[in-house]
Design a protein around this motif. Structure first.
Motif, PDB file in Angstrom:
ATOM      1  N   ASP A  93      15.146  -0.288 -18.738  1.00 41.81           N
ATOM      2  CA  ASP A  93      16.183  -1.255 -18.392  1.00 41.81           C
ATOM      3  C   ASP A  93      17.435  -0.470 -18.014  1.00 41.81           C
ATOM      4  O   ASP A  93      18.131   0.065 -18.870  1.00 41.81           O
ATOM      5  CB  ASP A  93      16.455  -2.188 -19.579  1.00 41.81           C
ATOM      6  N   CYS A 133      13.280  -2.546 -15.017  1.00 39.75           N
ATOM      7  CA  CYS A 133      14.344  -3.495 -14.698  1.00 39.75           C
ATOM      8  C   CYS A 133      15.535  -2.706 -14.178  1.00 39.75           C
ATOM      9  O   CYS A 133      16.231  -2.040 -14.933  1.00 39.75           O
ATOM     10  CB  CYS A 133      14.725  -4.306 -15.931  1.00 39.75           C
ATOM     11  N   ASP A 172      17.222  -7.720 -13.482  1.00 42.15           N
ATOM     12  CA  ASP A 172      17.353  -8.224 -14.842  1.00 42.15           C
ATOM     13  C   ASP A 172      17.249  -9.746 -14.907  1.00 42.15           C
ATOM     14  O   ASP A 172      16.737 -10.299 -15.881  1.00 42.15           O
ATOM     15  CB  ASP A 172      18.651  -7.744 -15.494  1.00 42.15           C
ATOM     16  N   ALA A 204      13.627 -10.542 -14.836  1.00 46.57           N
ATOM     17  CA  ALA A 204      13.043 -10.240 -16.140  1.00 46.57           C
ATOM     18  C   ALA A 204      13.374 -11.322 -17.149  1.00 46.57           C
ATOM     19  O   ALA A 204      12.505 -11.750 -17.931  1.00 46.57           O
ATOM     20  CB  ALA A 204      13.556  -8.882 -16.629  1.00 46.57           C
ATOM     21  N   ILE A 236      14.990  -9.083 -21.532  1.00 54.38           N
ATOM     22  CA  ILE A 236      14.813  -8.166 -20.409  1.00 54.38           C
ATOM     23  C   ILE A 236      13.614  -7.251 -20.647  1.00 54.38           C
ATOM     24  O   ILE A 236      12.808  -6.997 -19.749  1.00 54.38           O
ATOM     25  CB  ILE A 236      16.083  -7.325 -20.179  1.00 54.38           C
ATOM     26  N   SER A 279      10.257  -7.607 -18.438  1.00 55.79           N
ATOM     27  CA  SER A 279       9.887  -6.466 -17.610  1.00 55.79           C
ATOM     28  C   SER A 279       8.461  -6.022 -17.888  1.00 55.79           C
ATOM     29  O   SER A 279       7.709  -5.667 -16.967  1.00 55.79           O
ATOM     30  CB  SER A 279      10.853  -5.299 -17.858  1.00 55.79           C
TER      31      SER A 279
END
Length: 448
Positions: free
Chosen positions: A76, A140, A196, A199, A437, A441
């Motif tokens: 992320d 992400c 994001d 996600a 997230i 993801s």
């Protein structure tokens, strides 16, 4: 107090700061119109044209079932932090997160410019603790990308003040895989890129569980930056002629932070002139966490110069130094906590100074809430769903600015109830999903 309100209102009006004249409903309509334009027309600069939202098709929808017996590396990469971990889905599909690490985002340092190799090598170094522990990566990457059919993403533009210009136009997954191989990894079998907001949307489908039914899903982020994603059920005009069969439905990331058809104040124009990306990301600069502190700084400089504060208070505020959103929140939540920057500057000041500062900062938050509500509303409206109260659109909301900023979330909820339900008969539910997230993801990496 009435006199102070009038004084603040006159000040804001003088500098073109639109508050009560800014209709969230009208902004939502403008966003929806712009979304349609973005779906039909691809600009030469990677999807952006004259402030138009990029409307990036993701070539996927939430998985029909939660993955089981799978392990994925998840990255992320946001505006400030670079997070990485393993996500393992058990026999029952329940996700387990392990080996989590959080480090700084490469390119976020204000005094350093990264080359392409430096940027991806820095990412690869941050992943050493996960070396070869899975052959699939859900990545992400919270910046504007063109998503390819194979799940990779080509960067179209950087935001959030990231300073790595050479990576624009590059495919993130391919470049990261090369960097990982340089560090001795086996080349990953697949790296799936997503935004994001996509996600968060994906996580909503995992969150639904039994006994609930949503007609559609959307994702909304208001943190360092801002953005939204939703599921588009109409043909995407700009994909006409693309090789292969087009999906009947797919997630679309709006990149709404680039929307610029909004009334700008002197404060907004000054902030834009001082920013790295002049003329870009106008909506984001008006209400995201990366900019609200700087916007308050500019507003207060003018308020001090115009004599809105007592002489002693004005001197202390002028010397308080650069503001962050955190400083605004500390004052709005606890205006008499003298350990905080702004409250300390007002120590022993007349109550009129406190009221004036509160109303000025609160005006920034109120406008941010209206713009955030308009953005969520536009995504829900464009989904074409939510017509049954028992099957609302699930909007997964994420971001510290959204959840922690003083009074913002409640104001967004109130605005949405009016824009969507009262005016249009559209039902929605704002939800928070733990580790959204990360889970989203991981699910996306296994859905292609």
């Amino acid at each position: 107090m009435t006199g102070i309100k009038e004084k603040v209102s006159a000040f804001l009006g003088h500098y073109g700061f639109s508050l009560h004249g800014l209709s969230a409903d009208a902004v939502a309509d403008a966003l929806v119109y712009d979304m349609k334009q973005g779906l039909d027309h691809a600009a030469a600069s990677g999807g952006f044209a004259d402030g138009m939202q990029a409307m990036i098709p993701m070539w996927c929808v939430p998985p029909a079932a939660v993955p089981a017996d799978k392990t994925v590396i998840v990255i992320d990469a946001g505006g400030t932090n670079f997070r990485s971990c393993l996500v393992s889905f058990g026999h029952d599909g329940a996700p387990v997160i392990s080996e989590f690490e959080k480090k700084s985002m490469p390119g976020s340092e204000p005094d350093r410019t990264y080359s392409k190799l430096e940027f991806y090598d820095a990412m690869a170094e941050r992943l050493d603790h996960l070396k070869n522990k899975a052959d699939t990566i859900g990545f992400c990457f919270s910046y504007a990308m063109e998503i390819l059919r194979n799940g990779d993403g080509r960067i179209t533009e950087l935001s959030k003040e990231i300073n790595a210009p050479e990576i624009v136009g590059m495919c993130v997954g391919e470049c990261l895989a090369d960097a990982l191989v340089r560090r001795g990894w086996n080349r990953p079998r697949r790296i799936v890129l997503l935004n994001d907001t996509a996600a968060a949307l994906m996580a909503g489908a995992v969150y639904a569980g039994t006994g609930r039914r949503y007609s559609s899903y959307a994702g909304f982020i208001l943190g360092t930056g801002m953005n939204s994603a939703y599921i588009e059920s109409e043909p995407v005009g700009k994909l006409a002629g693309t090789a292969g069969k087009l999906p009947a439905r797919q997630i679309v990331v709006t990149e709404a932070g680039a929307f610029d058809r909004l009334p700008l104040s002197v404060f907004d124009r000054t902030l834009d002139e001082r920013s790295r990306h002049r003329g870009r990301f106008i909506m984001e600069k008006m209400c995201s966490g990366a900019y609200l502190g700087a916007l308050a700084d500019i507003m207060l400089q003018h308020a001090i110069a115009d004599g809105l504060f007592s002489e002693q208070c004005a001197r202390r505020l002028a010397a308080a130094g650069p503001l962050q959103l955190y400083d605004l929140d500390r004052f709005l939540y606890t205006p008499y906590d003298v350990s905080a920057k702004l409250a300390g500057a007002l120590k022993d000041a007349p109550v009129e100074d406190y009221d004036t500062l509160y109303l000025l900062l609160d005006a920034l938050i109120e406008r941010a809430a209206r713009l955030a509500a308009a953005l969520i509303a536009a995504a829900v409206i464009k989904s074409g769903q939510g017509t049954h109260p028992v099957q609302p659109v699930c909007v997964v909301c994420n971001g510290t600015t959204f959840y922690k900023t003083h009074a913002l979330k409640d104001r967004v909820q109130t605005q949405l109830a009016d824009i969507l339900t009262a005016r249009r008969g559209i039902y929605f539910e704002l939800v928070s999903v733990e580790n959204d997230i990360t889970i989203g993801s991981a699910a996306a990496a296994l859905s292609l």
